[in-house]
Write a protein that holds these residues in place. Sequence first.
Motif, PDB file in Angstrom:
ATOM      1  N   VAL A 120       0.830  -1.198   0.000  1.00  8.44           N
ATOM      2  CA  VAL A 120       0.000   0.000   0.000  1.00  8.44           C
ATOM      3  C   VAL A 120       0.871   1.257   0.000  1.00  8.44           C
ATOM      4  O   VAL A 120       0.603   2.234  -0.699  1.00  8.44           O
ATOM      5  N   GLU A 121       1.969   1.187   0.746  1.00  7.56           N
ATOM      6  CA  GLU A 121       2.888   2.348   0.767  1.00  7.56           C
ATOM      7  C   GLU A 121       3.430   2.618  -0.631  1.00  7.56           C
ATOM      8  O   GLU A 121       3.505   3.768  -1.079  1.00  7.56           O
ATOM      9  N   MET A 122       3.775   1.548  -1.337  1.00  4.39           N
ATOM     10  CA  MET A 122       4.276   1.745  -2.703  1.00  4.39           C
ATOM     11  C   MET A 122       3.249   2.468  -3.550  1.00  4.39           C
ATOM     12  O   MET A 122       3.566   3.413  -4.268  1.00  4.39           O
ATOM     13  N   LEU A 123       2.002   2.023  -3.425  1.00  5.72           N
ATOM     14  CA  LEU A 123       0.962   2.656  -4.237  1.00  5.72           C
ATOM     15  C   LEU A 123       0.824   4.135  -3.865  1.00  5.72           C
ATOM     16  O   LEU A 123       0.732   4.999  -4.732  1.00  5.72           O
ATOM     17  N   ASP A 124       0.887   4.416  -2.551  1.00  8.42           N
ATOM     18  CA  ASP A 124       0.824   5.818  -2.128  1.00  8.42           C
ATOM     19  C   ASP A 124       1.957   6.610  -2.767  1.00  8.42           C
ATOM     20  O   ASP A 124       1.758   7.677  -3.338  1.00  8.42           O
ATOM     21  N   ARG A 125       3.169   6.055  -2.680  1.00  6.44           N
ATOM     22  CA  ARG A 125       4.317   6.780  -3.239  1.00  6.44           C
ATOM     23  C   ARG A 125       4.156   6.966  -4.738  1.00  6.44           C
ATOM     24  O   ARG A 125       4.472   8.022  -5.282  1.00  6.44           O
ATOM     25  N   ALA A 126       3.636   5.947  -5.390  1.00  2.00           N
ATOM     26  CA  ALA A 126       3.403   6.115  -6.831  1.00  2.00           C
ATOM     27  C   ALA A 126       2.422   7.249  -7.051  1.00  2.00           C
ATOM     28  O   ALA A 126       2.629   8.115  -7.899  1.00  2.00           O
ATOM     29  N   GLY A 127       1.377   7.248  -6.210  1.00  2.37           N
ATOM     30  CA  GLY A 127       0.374   8.308  -6.333  1.00  2.37           C
ATOM     31  C   GLY A 127       1.006   9.679  -6.123  1.00  2.37           C
ATOM     32  O   GLY A 127       0.692  10.650  -6.805  1.00  2.37           O
ATOM     33  N   ALA A 128       1.970   9.734  -5.204  1.00  2.00           N
ATOM     34  CA  ALA A 128       2.626  11.006  -4.874  1.00  2.00           C
ATOM     35  C   ALA A 128       3.738  11.320  -5.857  1.00  2.00           C
ATOM     36  O   ALA A 128       4.453  12.311  -5.709  1.00  2.00           O
ATOM     37  N   GLY A 129       3.940  10.431  -6.818  1.00  2.00           N
ATOM     38  CA  GLY A 129       4.956  10.696  -7.844  1.00  2.00           C
ATOM     39  C   GLY A 129       6.379  10.402  -7.390  1.00  2.00           C
ATOM     40  O   GLY A 129       7.339  10.656  -8.089  1.00  2.00           O
ATOM     41  N   ILE A 130       6.532   9.788  -6.198  1.00  6.77           N
ATOM     42  CA  ILE A 130       7.885   9.463  -5.715  1.00  6.77           C
ATOM     43  C   ILE A 130       8.361   8.172  -6.367  1.00  6.77           C
ATOM     44  O   ILE A 130       9.503   8.027  -6.758  1.00  6.77           O
ATOM     45  N   LEU A 131       7.403   7.233  -6.474  1.00  5.31           N
ATOM     46  CA  LEU A 131       7.714   5.944  -7.100  1.00  5.31           C
ATOM     47  C   LEU A 131       7.425   6.084  -8.593  1.00  5.31           C
ATOM     48  O   LEU A 131       6.372   6.574  -8.976  1.00  5.31           O
ATOM     49  N   LYS A 132       8.401   5.676  -9.406  1.00  6.50           N
ATOM     50  CA  LYS A 132       8.264   5.920 -10.856  1.00  6.50           C
ATOM     51  C   LYS A 132       7.962   4.651 -11.643  1.00  6.50           C
ATOM     52  O   LYS A 132       7.404   4.726 -12.740  1.00  6.50           O
ATOM     53  N   ALA A 133       8.396   3.515 -11.095  1.00  6.80           N
ATOM     54  CA  ALA A 133       8.248   2.274 -11.877  1.00  6.80           C
ATOM     55  C   ALA A 133       7.923   1.095 -10.976  1.00  6.80           C
ATOM     56  O   ALA A 133       8.351   1.059  -9.823  1.00  6.80           O
ATOM     57  N   MET A 134       7.150   0.156 -11.524  1.00  6.38           N
ATOM     58  CA  MET A 134       6.837  -1.043 -10.745  1.00  6.38           C
ATOM     59  C   MET A 134       6.886  -2.296 -11.591  1.00  6.38           C
ATOM     60  O   MET A 134       6.477  -2.281 -12.759  1.00  6.38           O
ATOM     61  N   PHE A 135       7.413  -3.347 -10.981  1.00  2.00           N
ATOM     62  CA  PHE A 135       7.345  -4.686 -11.564  1.00  2.00           C
ATOM     63  C   PHE A 135       6.296  -5.463 -10.780  1.00  2.00           C
ATOM     64  O   PHE A 135       6.426  -5.627  -9.569  1.00  2.00           O
TER      65      PHE A 135
END
Lengths: 889, 176, 437
Positions: free
Chosen positions: A605-620
Amino acid sequence: MPNTTTDTVRLTIDGTTVTVPKGTLVIEAARRVGVMIPHFCYHPKLKPDANCRMCLVEVEKMPKLQTACSTPVAEGMSVRTATTVVNDAHKSVLEFILANHPLDCPVCDQGGKCDLQDFSHQYTATTSRFVETKRIFQKDYFSPLIETQMNRCVQCLRCVRYCDEVMDVKALAPVGRGTMTEIKHFGTHPLDCEFCGGCVQICPVGAITSRLSMYEYRPWMLKRAETVCGYCGDGCQITVQTKDQELIEVNSAQGAGRNNGDLCARGFFGFHAGSHPERLTHPLIRRHGALVQATWEEALEFVAERTGRIKAAHGGQSFGGLISGRCTNEELYLFQKFMRVTIATNNIDSSARYGHLNGLQAMRRVQGTHRWTVGFDDIAAADVLLLVGTNITESNPITGLKVKEAVKKRGAALVTIEAVEPSIDTLSNIANLSRHHFSVPATHMRNAILGLLKAVVEQSLVQPDLLQRQPAYVNAVTRALLDISWEDVQASTRADTASFTDAAKVLAGGRRLVILAGQSLLRSEQGYSGSLDLFDLLLLTGKLDQPGCGCASLAEENNDQGAVEMGAVAEFLPGPCDITSRADRDRIMKLWKAEPPPNGGASLVEMLDRAGAGILKAMFIVGENPVGSLPAQVRAEESLRKLDLLVCQELFLTETAALAHVVLPVASSMEKSGTFTNTEGHVQAVRPAIEPVGESRPDWEVFVALSILMDAPLAYAESKDILKEIRSLIPGYGSLGPAPVPPKVDRTAVDRYLSEGYQKDLTSRYRLIAPKTRPDGTVQLELVQSLFHSGKLSTRAKGLLQVEGRGILKINPLDAARFGLVDGDRVRLSNARGEMTTEVRVMERVPEGLAWFPDHFSHAAIRLFDCVIDPVTRVPSIRTTSVSMMKVA
Amino acid sequence: MLKEKYQKEIDEILARYPVKRSALIPLLYLAQRDQGYVTEPAMKEIARLLGLTPSQVYETATFYTMLNLKKVGKFHIQVCKSLMCALVGSDTVIGWITTKLGIAPGNSTADGLFTLSVVECLAACGTGPMMQINDDYYERLTEEKVDRILADLKTTGTSQLKSGPFMWPERTQASG
Amino acid sequence: MAAPQHELILLKNMTQPGYTGSLADYEKTGGYQALRKTLGKVAPADVTATVMKSGLRGRGGAGFPTGVKWGFLPKDYTGPRYLCCNADESEPGTFKDRQLMERDPHQLLEGIVLAGYAIGAESAYIYIRGEMVLGSKILERALGEARAAGYIGRNILGTGINVEVWVHRGAGAYICGEETALLESLEGKRGLPRVKPPFPATHGLYNKPTVVNNVETLANLPHIMSRGAEWFAAIGSPPKSTGTRIFCVSGHVKRPGNYEVPMGITIRELIYEHAGGMRSDKPIKAFIPGGASAPFLTPDQLDVKLDFESVAAAGSMLGSGGVTVMEEGTSMVWAALRLMEFFYHESCGKCSPCREGSSWLVQTMRRIVAKRGQMQDLETLSDLCKNIAGRTVCAFGDAEVAPIMSTLKHWRQEYVTLIREAEAANLIRPEPAGAKH
Ligand SMILES: Cc1cc2nc3c(=O)[nH]c(=O)nc-3n(C[C@H](O)[C@H](O)[C@H](O)COP(=O)(O)O)c2cc1C
Ligand code: SF4
Ligand code: FES
């Protein structure tokens, strides 16, 4: 196991002397010395019925021939199985059995693996004296999955006995009398049962067969592969039979695997998931917004190139990885290594996050192990069992069989805390076998556990010397429990003090007490705290470290356990070892020649939040579908859309894969090698039954290929090489198959817990959850496990879809009356978050006020739920929500 | 629903046995008395009352010849044809009834009044030929007797010719 | 009418003029005195000892010594025990239990309470065959009277002894007379015989120690307890066959019916002195001494003594006491078929030899009687019979082959004649050797 001479008996069989345990049946004793006594009705799993009379043997000093299947050995007994008298008896019994048999072997699916064929070949003349007219049963349609051909039946009743004694389903009935006895089921509708396939497997002839493979093969044409079922954490050993690339049939040999040859509907009828027409067969790349077919080379280079750029620009921390607990250990291991070494991030998570981690973290904290200290054998041998949050048959059917065996065969006392109400319907219901059942919904399950604990301390069932050794702990817990009022416990559990007291006495009185915690607890808000409380129960009663005792949390997906042991979650390195543990980091660094990133990673869930916040750029994302599995509130879709790179490895184009930049088609567990670790910690070999479908490849090959393209090669030629590395790093992977001894509790860990470890959250987990009041017109909607599905994968299996093809809301008769509903009506469910409409089915096993919807069809329902995250284990709980219900046309 | 209708009787039956399932045959009789035969809903309800699956009720019900899973006539005529009765003319009796009612064994009259069955020994071998109609035995049958019985049943629904408490030969100490 | 007078024991009351079987009548004849004398006064173990001494043997068919059977119950066992009265009377040719229940129910009830007391059973079930509706009503009424009078139920006559008695109706299945099938049926299941061991004495009703006794057996108990073991042991042909037997005479005799005589009188005496000889005075062709399960005997065995050993020695069995007599002119093949039809209809279907064998035998017999037989059928018949006997779960297997085996033995010629006629009339082409498999 008998050791002293007093529990063993010496006898001779055809002159050979053999020593066997007291109570062994002659037929088994004979097997020991390689003498195979012909039989039909006998089966080691069933009580002897001695109805076929095929196994007659001579026993010295007995005037009549005796049935070897029902005669226990006796000291000095002398048995003869091959005299002319015995042979004549076998011949004549066979002649009787064949008299009415249609001899339609050419069109019989059993042909070639039929006891009747084999024995006939062995014993009888080639001509029949039977010149009368043969019995003919009128043929009627039996069920979509199971076919009966009663003219072939030898009336051994193995199917009926199995259905009752082993399954506790009692769906089959011998109907009529004498020669006209036939196996049927009640009612004019088709058979409706657990569809475990047990009757198909146990029928010695072709009277009960599987419709999935009807007339499709002759046994000798088939190729066989011994592998492990890919559905639930029980990890049943299965034999997959194939013709070329085609999956024909699955079964499991008596005695094979942890399941001892038993299977459930998923294992027996669910093997077609991977052959679904929508299966992905080519890589896909998003071009101008649309996913278009591409070659592997294009796809991999695209990913490698994009990954390289993002990493250069934003660093490893801008990546996240999510993998399914359905992958092999090798793939899980390699994935986390890929993320940690090649990508350089700890942002890793797996489906174990959905609940399994709750139980496992509790286990680590209290007893310092990450595996059960008990195994299936201990469950079957337990004299007292406590099941919490699981109508076990539906989530872990085979573990359930061990429980049934303990209760039905060995008279173990069963205590259950689970929403389900006792009631008899087409599926077995564990509450029916329970001595003390507490019907408590998932939302308040912990209250029932606390009720038991309160009774334990108030009835002074606390182990005396624990009080001596750890007064602080005992007193703290006692104080916390005394602060709880029985009124509040009763109000929220609908059970009175007496029943808690009685149950507590039963638990404390057990010599071999096994506690099983299931999904409805583990996936609930109290998954972690509730598990800890259960361990406290074992500690207080002095059983935690006793042989045959333990608390076991049931893994839902087939390799959730492996996922954690492989380190495919943020907080654990392979082992599992704490990501922070210096010693382990060094050990691993030596092997990897690279340091795992230091900082703790983000959970799902944290990853998804970070993606939402634009911190996380890519996911496998490997075999997981957060968009389909997480409630709207998490905004999975929105977040994933923001990514610069989303790579999905999938069998099917799921809601999540549909958003990907690149979709890579991967092999199902029927198409690859590797290992799975089942819920009790058994590492078992997975073997391919067919070639990967289309251009799909095993997941691990993808990680290898990418690492090479990214000039940080993780070079493994085959999955065996990965297993080698795993072995050098993780204990318990040395040997496959044969039962390892379960680990013992780690004393120092226990002492640490007892001295201060218990303290930090004591008050919070010893607080009662206040009873919720639900306004009229609403019900508590809960996502539940169905026996006929596992995750969402099984919803592609044609066999299972015939039994349960869509999500149906199950409600209690009283609510049905209140809302004016009958089977088949449609209702609208709605709350602040959204609404859905669905069909209802009325079932007594559903408690009043609850409404159950199968997790496996949750897509439409999921948005109605919100998501509570456990502060310690970061497990998102999305199992329950309140909705208003309304009938719609 | 049997429960509403026979609550008291059901409780009374259940009270006789330490294990509920023993009440199965008595309850099946109750259902048969209520509807003339054992219906599917009745089997379902009995299963619920006893904590059995309907299949368990079904398998038991189909084993016993006196439990009918299909409708039978108002008067179920069962003529014994076992050896002992056959020696003294049971086949003739079956013949008479067949002609009088115009139905072969195993069938019912159009008006649904009579069903004729041929059955095995009913423990009246000394007083054969004999038949049972519903609950009553009729023994030492002759053609006239059969005529009277059938007539009585048609008109009054019962017949005085049915057997009372059995003793054969009828004799007292005096007559030796 | 010159039937020699033997003292009646079981039928005594009911042959008193005006005897109705009511409690009042029964008490007038000294009823329930044995119970008063015994309960709480004689130790249960001593009751068993007395019964053993009396030599009483089971009247249900097997003829097992009753006291010995009771002695098999585990001594130390403290849980519940059960008594089952076998009132399923379904053996063709047998109709004595019906009379004992309908005419003198209290005699049976007193016997049941005595047995229950002896074996320590607080509940007893009378498993009465379903067809005997009148009998069950009479028993229910009698039970009501006895309960009211304190002879049955809790704290009997203030002795603190409890024996509760229930009537349980069967529903049409001969096999439920077999004691373990009876127990299954009483448990609400299909009436399938159990595999023995374990025996009811240790694992009976609900898996508890249980005794199953026949109606006539139990009816003897009040008399044994009030008049003593020695008295009983002197009746009949001691030491092995003591007491009287109620023989149910049926078939071609002048006066069919129940005759209670001391064991050991000859069949000739029973038929000619008691049953009035042969209807239409034809000579006897054959007779069955102990119900349908007992092999047929021939006229030259008329002087065999009616006791367990003698009849067994003659190649048959005393069984249930059903004596069926057939006159000259009766077709033995037809007679055997009639009984075979019965056994085929009643085979429970549990075990293969009986299930398949009965359907095979009956079909072959039908063919032969219908003049479609062939010589090899005879060999097949006797083979099949041999292959069934002794290889089944219960004694039904031995019973069902008795008629065919014994008629084949004594009247083979009749079979041959029928087949010859068949071949002559050429109603059949000789059958092919048979299907390949
Ligand atoms: C097929 C079969 C049918 C039987 N039927 C009866 C029966 O109808 N009545 C009876 O009392 N015993 C019957 N018996 C004998 C019982 O199994 C059992 O031996 C008897 O009831 C024991 O009681 P006893 O010792 O007083 O004779 C039957 C046995 C067999 C094998
Ligand atoms: S499939 Fe399984 S549950 Fe269903 S009838 Fe067969 S054995 Fe019983
Ligand atoms: S195997 Fe022993 S009787 Fe069937």
